[in-house]
Design a protein around this motif. Structure first.
Motif, PDB file in Angstrom:
ATOM      1  N   GLU A   1      33.031 -14.770  41.223  1.00 12.92           N
ATOM      2  CA  GLU A   1      32.332 -13.479  41.279  1.00 12.92           C
ATOM      3  C   GLU A   1      32.701 -12.648  40.058  1.00 12.92           C
ATOM      4  OE1 GLU A   1      32.183 -11.116  45.056  1.00 12.92           O
ATOM      5  OE2 GLU A   1      33.127  -9.552  43.811  1.00 12.92           O
TER       6      GLU A   1
ATOM      7  N   ILE B   1      26.826  -7.097  40.811  1.00 15.10           N
ATOM      8  CA  ILE B   1      27.799  -8.132  41.154  1.00 15.10           C
ATOM      9  C   ILE B   1      27.074  -9.464  41.280  1.00 15.10           C
ATOM     10  CG2 ILE B   1      29.403  -8.994  42.897  1.00 15.10           C
ATOM     11  CD1 ILE B   1      30.061  -6.110  43.604  1.00 15.10           C
TER      12      ILE B   1
ATOM     13  N   ARG C   1      31.802  -8.705  38.301  1.00 16.69           N
ATOM     14  CA  ARG C   1      31.136  -7.403  38.436  1.00 16.69           C
ATOM     15  C   ARG C   1      30.867  -6.855  37.045  1.00 16.69           C
ATOM     16  NH1 ARG C   1      32.223  -2.443  42.581  1.00 16.69           N
ATOM     17  NH2 ARG C   1      30.905  -0.903  41.539  1.00 16.69           N
TER      18      ARG C   1
ATOM     19  N   ARG D   1      23.106  -6.940  43.706  1.00 16.23           N
ATOM     20  CA  ARG D   1      23.821  -8.193  43.940  1.00 16.23           C
ATOM     21  C   ARG D   1      22.880  -9.372  43.798  1.00 16.23           C
ATOM     22  NH1 ARG D   1      26.521  -4.492  47.081  1.00 16.23           N
ATOM     23  NH2 ARG D   1      28.811  -4.685  47.121  1.00 16.23           N
TER      24      ARG D   1
ATOM     25  N   ARG E   1      19.656  -4.447  46.262  1.00 16.61           N
ATOM     26  CA  ARG E   1      20.533  -3.286  46.140  1.00 16.61           C
ATOM     27  C   ARG E   1      21.103  -2.925  47.510  1.00 16.61           C
ATOM     28  NH1 ARG E   1      20.886   0.255  41.971  1.00 16.61           N
ATOM     29  NH2 ARG E   1      18.823  -0.369  41.152  1.00 16.61           N
TER      30      ARG E   1
ATOM     31  N   LEU F   1      17.659  -9.948  42.751  1.00 13.04           N
ATOM     32  CA  LEU F   1      18.699  -8.955  43.014  1.00 13.04           C
ATOM     33  C   LEU F   1      18.316  -8.082  44.203  1.00 13.04           C
ATOM     34  CD1 LEU F   1      19.430  -7.779  39.337  1.00 13.04           C
ATOM     35  CD2 LEU F   1      20.685  -9.480  40.690  1.00 13.04           C
TER      36      LEU F   1
ATOM     37  N   SER G   1      27.636 -13.503  42.113  1.00  9.47           N
ATOM     38  CA  SER G   1      28.586 -14.420  42.749  1.00  9.47           C
ATOM     39  C   SER G   1      27.899 -15.751  43.023  1.00  9.47           C
ATOM     40  CB  SER G   1      29.123 -13.825  44.049  1.00  9.47           C
ATOM     41  OG  SER G   1      28.063 -13.626  44.981  1.00  9.47           O
TER      42      SER G   1
END
Length: 223
Positions: free
Chosen positions: A135, A78, A137, A206, A199, A197, A80
């Protein structure tokens, strides 16, 4: 009947027919004019209806989207962030962010080969909300097969008063193919195009990237 008498009768008959036509014609002109006006109004209404439908379609673009199915192979991810006005502080609403990428194997799709693959299998668009937030995904993309290209997500930005332009791809800090030169040019903090990122407990990766919108220059797409 003599020839002169026949000619006179024929002339009288023609004048009578002309008078009848003149009496009838106005009643015909009005319906024809009205019909034409109705047709024109209908065309305008239909065009406006189509425009409204397109506007509604555009207005329905969400600030959060999922661009892969749950069955897509790869690490769920994801991304954002907030899109800001050129001052870098004021959230910008109604700005479109179009993204596309490879799958986990580094491939776009069987239909797309080289060049502009923006309509490949994994792509989508989000529109920043009133708070400027967006955002999407997806899954973490793979690097191109047999290459040293770092994995990335392509991105384009556009909005009212901002013709579409491309921005630096989303890259990932843990990618071994990201060079020191790339890191030095990626920007700082949340505006960096190289994302770190993390997790979560749910197993989803994310990352955050904020965007400062600008007038396109060399990056314009012409769309």
């Amino acid at each position: 009947m003599s020839e002169k008498a026949w000619v006179k009768v024929n002339q009288v008959s023609q004048r009578v027919q002309q008078r009848k036509f003149l009496r009838v014609t106005p009643s015909l002109v009005v319906p024809v004019f009205a019909l034409s006006a109705m047709c024109l109004l209908g065309c305008v209404q239909q065009a406006n209806s189509g425009s409204s439908a397109n506007a509604m379609s555009l207005e329905s673009v969400p600030a959060k989207v999922t661009i892969v199915s749950e069955k897509e192979a790869g690490d769920p991810m994801i991304i954002s962030g907030t899109i800001y006005a050129p001052d870098g502080r004021t959230p910008a609403a109604g700005i479109d962010l179009f993204v596309y990428q490879t799958d986990a194997t580094g491939r776009y799709s069987t239909e797309a080969t080289g060049g502009d693959n923006r309509n490949t299998r994994i792509h989508g668009v989000v529109r920043s909300g009133a708070d400027g937030r967006y955002e999407f995904r997806t899954i973490k993309p793979g690097s191109y097969p047999s290459s040293r290209n770092p994995a990335h997500v392509h991105a384009f930005v556009s909005g009212p008063g901002y013709p579409e332009y491309w921005i630096d791809e989303y890259h990932f800090a843990d990618d071994p193919f990201v060079t020191d030169e790339m890191r030095s040019k990626a920007g700082q903090g949340s505006f960096s195009s190289i994302l770190t990122l993390s997790r979560g407990a749910d197993g989803i990766l994310r990352g955050i990237r904020d965007i400062r919108i600008e007038r396109c220059s060399r990056n314009c797409t012409g769309r």
